[in-house]
Write a protein that holds these residues in place. Sequence first.
Motif, PDB file in Angstrom:
ATOM      1  N   ILE A 163       0.811  -1.216   0.000  1.00  0.00           N
ATOM      2  CA  ILE A 163       0.000   0.000   0.000  1.00  0.00           C
ATOM      3  C   ILE A 163       0.851   1.275   0.000  1.00  0.00           C
ATOM      4  CG2 ILE A 163      -0.354   0.260   2.494  1.00  0.00           C
ATOM      5  CD1 ILE A 163      -3.394   0.552   1.703  1.00  0.00           C
ATOM      6  N   GLN A 164       1.951   1.287   0.755  1.00  0.00           N
ATOM      7  CA  GLN A 164       2.717   2.535   0.793  1.00  0.00           C
ATOM      8  C   GLN A 164       3.410   2.795  -0.539  1.00  0.00           C
ATOM      9  OE1 GLN A 164       3.330  -0.206   2.293  1.00  0.00           O
ATOM     10  NE2 GLN A 164       5.477  -0.570   2.763  1.00  0.00           N
ATOM     11  N   ASN A 165       3.818   1.727  -1.214  1.00  0.00           N
ATOM     12  CA  ASN A 165       4.461   1.920  -2.508  1.00  0.00           C
ATOM     13  C   ASN A 165       3.456   2.320  -3.587  1.00  0.00           C
ATOM     14  OD1 ASN A 165       6.883   1.261  -1.364  1.00  0.00           O
ATOM     15  ND2 ASN A 165       6.699  -0.909  -1.864  1.00  0.00           N
ATOM     16  N   VAL A 166       2.237   1.819  -3.449  1.00  0.00           N
ATOM     17  CA  VAL A 166       1.194   2.251  -4.373  1.00  0.00           C
ATOM     18  C   VAL A 166       0.972   3.747  -4.213  1.00  0.00           C
ATOM     19  CG1 VAL A 166      -1.249   2.050  -4.908  1.00  0.00           C
ATOM     20  CG2 VAL A 166       0.074   0.013  -4.419  1.00  0.00           C
ATOM     21  N   ILE A 167       0.993   4.200  -2.958  1.00  0.00           N
ATOM     22  CA  ILE A 167       0.801   5.633  -2.720  1.00  0.00           C
ATOM     23  C   ILE A 167       1.940   6.435  -3.356  1.00  0.00           C
ATOM     24  CG2 ILE A 167       0.766   7.412  -0.922  1.00  0.00           C
ATOM     25  CD1 ILE A 167      -0.838   5.404   0.780  1.00  0.00           C
ATOM     26  N   ILE A 168       3.160   5.963  -3.182  1.00  0.00           N
ATOM     27  CA  ILE A 168       4.302   6.657  -3.814  1.00  0.00           C
ATOM     28  C   ILE A 168       4.099   6.707  -5.326  1.00  0.00           C
ATOM     29  CG2 ILE A 168       6.782   6.578  -4.290  1.00  0.00           C
ATOM     30  CD1 ILE A 168       7.156   5.185  -1.622  1.00  0.00           C
ATOM     31  N   ALA A 169       3.738   5.543  -5.872  1.00  0.00           N
ATOM     32  CA  ALA A 169       3.584   5.454  -7.325  1.00  0.00           C
ATOM     33  C   ALA A 169       2.537   6.433  -7.828  1.00  0.00           C
ATOM     34  CB  ALA A 169       3.198   4.032  -7.713  1.00  0.00           C
ATOM     35  N   ILE A 170       1.471   6.591  -7.072  1.00  0.00           N
ATOM     36  CA  ILE A 170       0.401   7.474  -7.523  1.00  0.00           C
ATOM     37  C   ILE A 170       0.755   8.932  -7.260  1.00  0.00           C
ATOM     38  CG2 ILE A 170      -2.044   8.015  -7.222  1.00  0.00           C
ATOM     39  CD1 ILE A 170      -2.510   5.098  -6.563  1.00  0.00           C
ATOM     40  N   THR A 171       1.515   9.158  -6.201  1.00  0.00           N
ATOM     41  CA  THR A 171       1.855  10.539  -5.832  1.00  0.00           C
ATOM     42  C   THR A 171       2.775  11.201  -6.854  1.00  0.00           C
ATOM     43  OG1 THR A 171       1.663   9.973  -3.504  1.00  0.00           O
ATOM     44  CG2 THR A 171       2.867  11.962  -4.038  1.00  0.00           C
ATOM     45  N   ILE A 172       3.809  10.487  -7.255  1.00  0.00           N
ATOM     46  CA  ILE A 172       4.830  11.097  -8.119  1.00  0.00           C
ATOM     47  C   ILE A 172       4.245  11.776  -9.358  1.00  0.00           C
ATOM     48  CG2 ILE A 172       6.833  10.590  -9.582  1.00  0.00           C
ATOM     49  CD1 ILE A 172       7.844   8.769  -7.459  1.00  0.00           C
ATOM     50  N   PRO A 173       3.381  11.111 -10.106  1.00  0.00           N
ATOM     51  CA  PRO A 173       2.866  11.798 -11.292  1.00  0.00           C
ATOM     52  C   PRO A 173       1.984  13.009 -10.965  1.00  0.00           C
ATOM     53  CG  PRO A 173       2.094   9.507 -11.210  1.00  0.00           C
ATOM     54  CD  PRO A 173       2.910   9.719 -10.004  1.00  0.00           C
ATOM     55  N   PHE A 174       1.434  13.077  -9.741  1.00  0.00           N
ATOM     56  CA  PHE A 174       0.597  14.228  -9.399  1.00  0.00           C
ATOM     57  C   PHE A 174       1.416  15.497  -9.202  1.00  0.00           C
ATOM     58  CE2 PHE A 174      -3.065  11.589  -7.377  1.00  0.00           C
ATOM     59  CZ  PHE A 174      -3.548  11.344  -8.645  1.00  0.00           C
ATOM     60  N   ILE A 175       2.661  15.316  -8.738  1.00  0.00           N
ATOM     61  CA  ILE A 175       3.465  16.480  -8.378  1.00  0.00           C
ATOM     62  C   ILE A 175       3.610  17.481  -9.536  1.00  0.00           C
ATOM     63  CG2 ILE A 175       5.747  17.243  -7.587  1.00  0.00           C
ATOM     64  CD1 ILE A 175       5.898  14.581  -6.030  1.00  0.00           C
ATOM     65  N   PRO A 176       4.114  17.030 -10.701  1.00  0.00           N
ATOM     66  CA  PRO A 176       4.304  18.024 -11.765  1.00  0.00           C
ATOM     67  C   PRO A 176       2.986  18.629 -12.246  1.00  0.00           C
ATOM     68  CG  PRO A 176       4.691  15.812 -12.599  1.00  0.00           C
ATOM     69  CD  PRO A 176       4.569  15.706 -11.121  1.00  0.00           C
ATOM     70  N   ARG A 177       1.916  17.853 -12.206  1.00  0.00           N
ATOM     71  CA  ARG A 177       0.642  18.374 -12.686  1.00  0.00           C
ATOM     72  C   ARG A 177       0.146  19.502 -11.797  1.00  0.00           C
ATOM     73  NH1 ARG A 177       1.423  13.675 -14.648  1.00  0.00           N
ATOM     74  NH2 ARG A 177       0.641  13.142 -16.726  1.00  0.00           N
ATOM     75  N   CYS A 178       0.305  19.292 -10.502  1.00  0.00           N
ATOM     76  CA  CYS A 178      -0.115  20.326  -9.562  1.00  0.00           C
ATOM     77  C   CYS A 178       0.834  21.520  -9.640  1.00  0.00           C
ATOM     78  CB  CYS A 178      -0.144  19.753  -8.152  1.00  0.00           C
ATOM     79  SG  CYS A 178      -0.666  20.939  -6.931  1.00  0.00           S
ATOM     80  N   ALA A 179       2.139  21.220  -9.668  1.00  0.00           N
ATOM     81  CA  ALA A 179       3.138  22.292  -9.682  1.00  0.00           C
ATOM     82  C   ALA A 179       2.900  23.237 -10.851  1.00  0.00           C
ATOM     83  CB  ALA A 179       4.533  21.690  -9.755  1.00  0.00           C
ATOM     84  N   ARG A 180       2.559  22.676 -11.982  1.00  0.00           N
ATOM     85  CA  ARG A 180       2.391  23.494 -13.168  1.00  0.00           C
ATOM     86  C   ARG A 180       1.226  24.478 -13.028  1.00  0.00           C
ATOM     87  NH1 ARG A 180       3.592  21.495 -19.079  1.00  0.00           N
ATOM     88  NH2 ARG A 180       5.656  21.803 -18.200  1.00  0.00           N
ATOM     89  N   VAL A 181       0.100  23.966 -12.557  1.00  0.00           N
ATOM     90  CA  VAL A 181      -1.075  24.836 -12.404  1.00  0.00           C
ATOM     91  C   VAL A 181      -0.799  25.910 -11.355  1.00  0.00           C
ATOM     92  CG1 VAL A 181      -3.471  24.914 -11.646  1.00  0.00           C
ATOM     93  CG2 VAL A 181      -2.687  23.057 -13.112  1.00  0.00           C
ATOM     94  N   VAL A 182      -0.232  25.473 -10.230  1.00  0.00           N
ATOM     95  CA  VAL A 182       0.053  26.418  -9.162  1.00  0.00           C
ATOM     96  C   VAL A 182       1.037  27.480  -9.647  1.00  0.00           C
ATOM     97  CG1 VAL A 182       1.184  26.658  -6.931  1.00  0.00           C
ATOM     98  CG2 VAL A 182      -0.467  24.839  -7.295  1.00  0.00           C
TER      99      VAL A 182
END
Lengths: 296, 323, 541
Positions: A155-174
């Motif tokens: 479960i914790q690795n799934v969270i890492i896996a899902i988190t990483i791609p969110f970072i640039p998407r959020c960073a860009r909009v922000v």
Amino acid sequence: MAVTTEAELEELATKASWYDKLKVFMRQQPLGAIGGGIVLLMVLMALFADFLAPYDPELNAFEFMLVAPSWEFILGTDQFGRDLLSRIVYGARTALFVGFTSAFIGSFIGLVLGVGSAYFGGKIDLIFQRVMDIFMAFPLIIMALAVVAIFGTGIQNVIIAITIPFIPRCARVVRSTALSIREIPYIDAARALGYSHIRIILRHMVPNVMAPFLIMITAFVGQAILLEASLSYLGLGVQEPTPAWGLMLQGGAEEYAESAPWVAVWPGVAISLAVFGFNLFGDAIRDVLDPRLRSQ
Amino acid sequence: MFQYIFKRLLLMIPTLIGAAILIFFVLRLIPGDVCELRLAGSGLYADPEQIKLCRDNLGLNDPILVQFWDFIFGFLTFDMGESMWTGRAITYEIGLRFQLSLQVAVMATLVAIFIAIPLGTISAVKQNTWIDYFVRAFSIAGIAMPSFWLGIIIILGLLISTQAMFGEPWMPPIQYVSPFEDLWANLSQLIWPAVATGYRYSAVATRMTRSALLEVLREDYIRTARAKGLVEKLIINRHALKNSLLPVVTVIGIEFAFLMGGLVVTEQVFNLNGLGKLFVESVLNQDFTLTQALVMVVVTVFVFTNFLVDICYAWLDPRIRYA
Amino acid sequence: MKYAALKYATAFAVGTVMAVGMSATPTKAASDEKPKMGGVLNFVVGSKIPSYDGHVETTFGMVHPIRPFYSLLIRVNPNNPSSPTDFVCDVCEGDVPAGADGGKTFTFKIRKDIKFHDGTPLSAKDVVATFKKIIFPPEGVASSRKAFFKMVESVEATDDYTVEFKLKFASGAFIPAVATPFNFIYSKKDLDEKGYTWHRKNINGTGPFRFVQHQPGSFVEGKKYENYHFKGQPYLDGFKAISAPKMALRLQAIRGDRAAIEFRGFPPKARDDLVKALGDKVTVQESDWNCVLMVTPNQKKKPFDDVRVRKALTLAVDRWGGSKYLSKIAIVKTVGGVVFPQHPLAANKDELVKLAGYGTDIKASRAEARRLLKEAGQEGMSFTLNNRGVDQPYKVVGTWLIDQWKKVGMNVTQQVNPSPVFYDILRKKKNFDVSIDFNCQSVINPIADVTKFLGSAGNNYGQYDDPVLEGIYDKLSRAESVEEQRKYMREYETRALSDQAHLGVTLWWYKINPHRSYVKGWKIAPSHYLNQSLDNIWLDK
């Protein structure tokens, strides 16, 4: 948006009673209200799983393999004789845990990076932009596959896996929102007063990008739930015997779709409803918080 | 303008190099390798000497920097090398799948357009009515359903319903036939994944059409048209829709880039021999060379699409060029 | 390492002695119907083709589509594939030779009427070149089953149609090794002119089908070879091996008649669904399967160095109950010890129930397990189970085991890993607590296969050293009569599974092959590697 709506939104912002606000919200955003209802239901299910679930979700009972829905097992049982209702209820906990954790961590890191990059500008911004480009260019599921392949499943690795791609998407909009704020004179004023970078970023820039940030989080939760299901389907997600919707579909949906359709149907319905709810709710929040963002 | 294009082109280079470095080292961090899997994967007796030999032959025992140089040099000279799993040229492996992936992506995009534009228009025109709510709920449902679940339901539904109707169960073909060879067989296989994917991807485009159209409908010239007494239908079709299409086209363009490399799950469900399936297999086989090449192809397509979108915007909006 | 390989080789020796002792009785071809000619067989394959070179590859993903293009020197009797000892000539003539010169010389007469698909006639030289490539590959040339032939001293052609193998020591390992379905006969001309790697991407054999095309990731197509040396065969005009990695899709393919058969095996529910949907249009063949999953505790890690803990692990598992229920949802069924259950050397039920974890009173076993855990100070212990990310049967069996262990108070987390990561932990890092491991062989040969349980074996990952067990194995491998072999085998089994509980055998796999009823002539074998030349299959359409 129609003029009346804007007036009502105005009204919504000024009125004090949360009950009235809720009423206006429900009238203005009936879909959002439905979505909010689903989300609320899920949260309740996750919080009170211990009371709601009639059985232990991980208990094998081979005498009760693949029992059709009945009074005893309201949604039926799976191939290990585990009660599906209990697994769905506990599954809400897993889904929300994965969903919220990855959405929050991902957007928070994205927020920090995005605001920081916009604030400092120049070379830092340029380099940072290229790095984000690289991560953006990797399709979401491919990124997740690589993370799981390296760190293994769980479960914790799934969270890492899902988190990483969110970072640039959020960073860009922000970043793009923050860029426009940077040009506003009061930031210059703050700088002239000799405030530290951290203080300017935290006190002056972050609050101003909260609207897109919140919208992003709601969208991410839905995506994260779906992504977890897809990873589980590819055998890279949460693992047995943990109750998780995607996992329930992966083992059961294919083999028992016909002879015991309830095994495949309920987790699918649960995932669809949850993502549906978060999306409707997110859309409504977007409309309420920032009408300009509708076109993005 | 040319200066802008040139600048934008230059900016693609660091992204590509960065992606190459990232994928190379990420793959090397994954434990195990292709030889272990190939020779011991099925549970038969595996000879450690043979596993070492296999590694030697594939260059896996070379120093990491030598391997990295081989990869970068190969990429720069458009020589991607051979797949570690099959020993065939990577260009051949990818070329074979490219046709199918391209066709599905095109078909899915068409489906998405056919769903999104009418629905988005209706939704905008009937804003905040039950029709609008229904359309929005319908399109969001498309994103909400896991695509593999939808796929399983489609195939099983076909099997059961055809058996009920004709006595013999029918399912889409499971092997690819080029449309130039047998168009009917080709379509009867690919239409299902295209619809499933197209429906899914129409959600974003529907929303975009709706909001873009709403924006345009508030513009002065539409009010003028209304004031002139033009028929509402004509206003929508002639004036509003046309002017709101640009952002919609952009969204569809970006989605298309994703479709080319991202149909990982759908291809599994429908047994499509496309790039997504190849990617999953190459990752699971630890086929480093092939995985690297595929990621680079996907990244390049993505970066290039973004480049085109930026150029379009710059062309339309001169302010961007000087920003 | 060398020691283990040698053991592996000597083990085979005894195998043949036994093979003769058991004297297989080939059943006559089951169907009395006259085969119909023609038609194309579509079948689905769940794994991928790395290369076409049988001498290098090890996966059924290569065997199923490529084996029909080639012949072997000898093969498992296609009309009696369920017998573990019935071998017949393929490109050789007459009966499979018995060893002369005290079992140290084997002389094969090669048929004179065989031609390769490119027209070159086959002679003893081709067979010799093939086996030289397999047994004595030049430096840098891969050969995955080289270790199977440790006993071979030389292979020579004494004339154009006679091949003579000289062995260093008498070894029955030899005949089963020759019959391994990966030993495709290549043409010497190809090897000489095109090199040793040509066969990875090219095909030229003497098998019943000629290669037409291969679309990587999609399908392999073959068409009937008119000059096949078994006259009148093959019955089919051709075949198409379609790649379909998802089990659900393979099942649907048979249902929608996009494919007629799948040769590896389906889970029981899949069979039930097919039978329900298609009625008598589908025929089901079932067999015990020469594969088994094992529980391997890591004895370099505490508390698994304590035999009481290991014993508790196996005592907690209700094998008889599992057989009844698990066989409804997974491709496992038969309760067995270290030997393939259908084999004369395997333990019968009376012998099995004496082993720890095989008792019929599960309550008593679990009480004993709890007692042992308490004694070892490990009540309520927690550990992680390393498992492979494959549904059938790994994850199903893993989930079942965890529940079994929970019933004696153990708290187990399952760490399911993609295959490469799984192997890395099992074989290289060796840092697991308890891991699932598996043994899955093609030709059945118990005395060779049970080397898996020796701490010194190259494919044993339990990290222990048990001289007593090695000693019993030495006696077992030297035993001549079947009775004696059985006696030592029981001793070996008791030591490995019960007294020391080095490894825990779960349930033996069970192969279920539902196929379209119009597919005739194919008989299920106890391994998905065997009986795949397709030359005796015909379509009743």
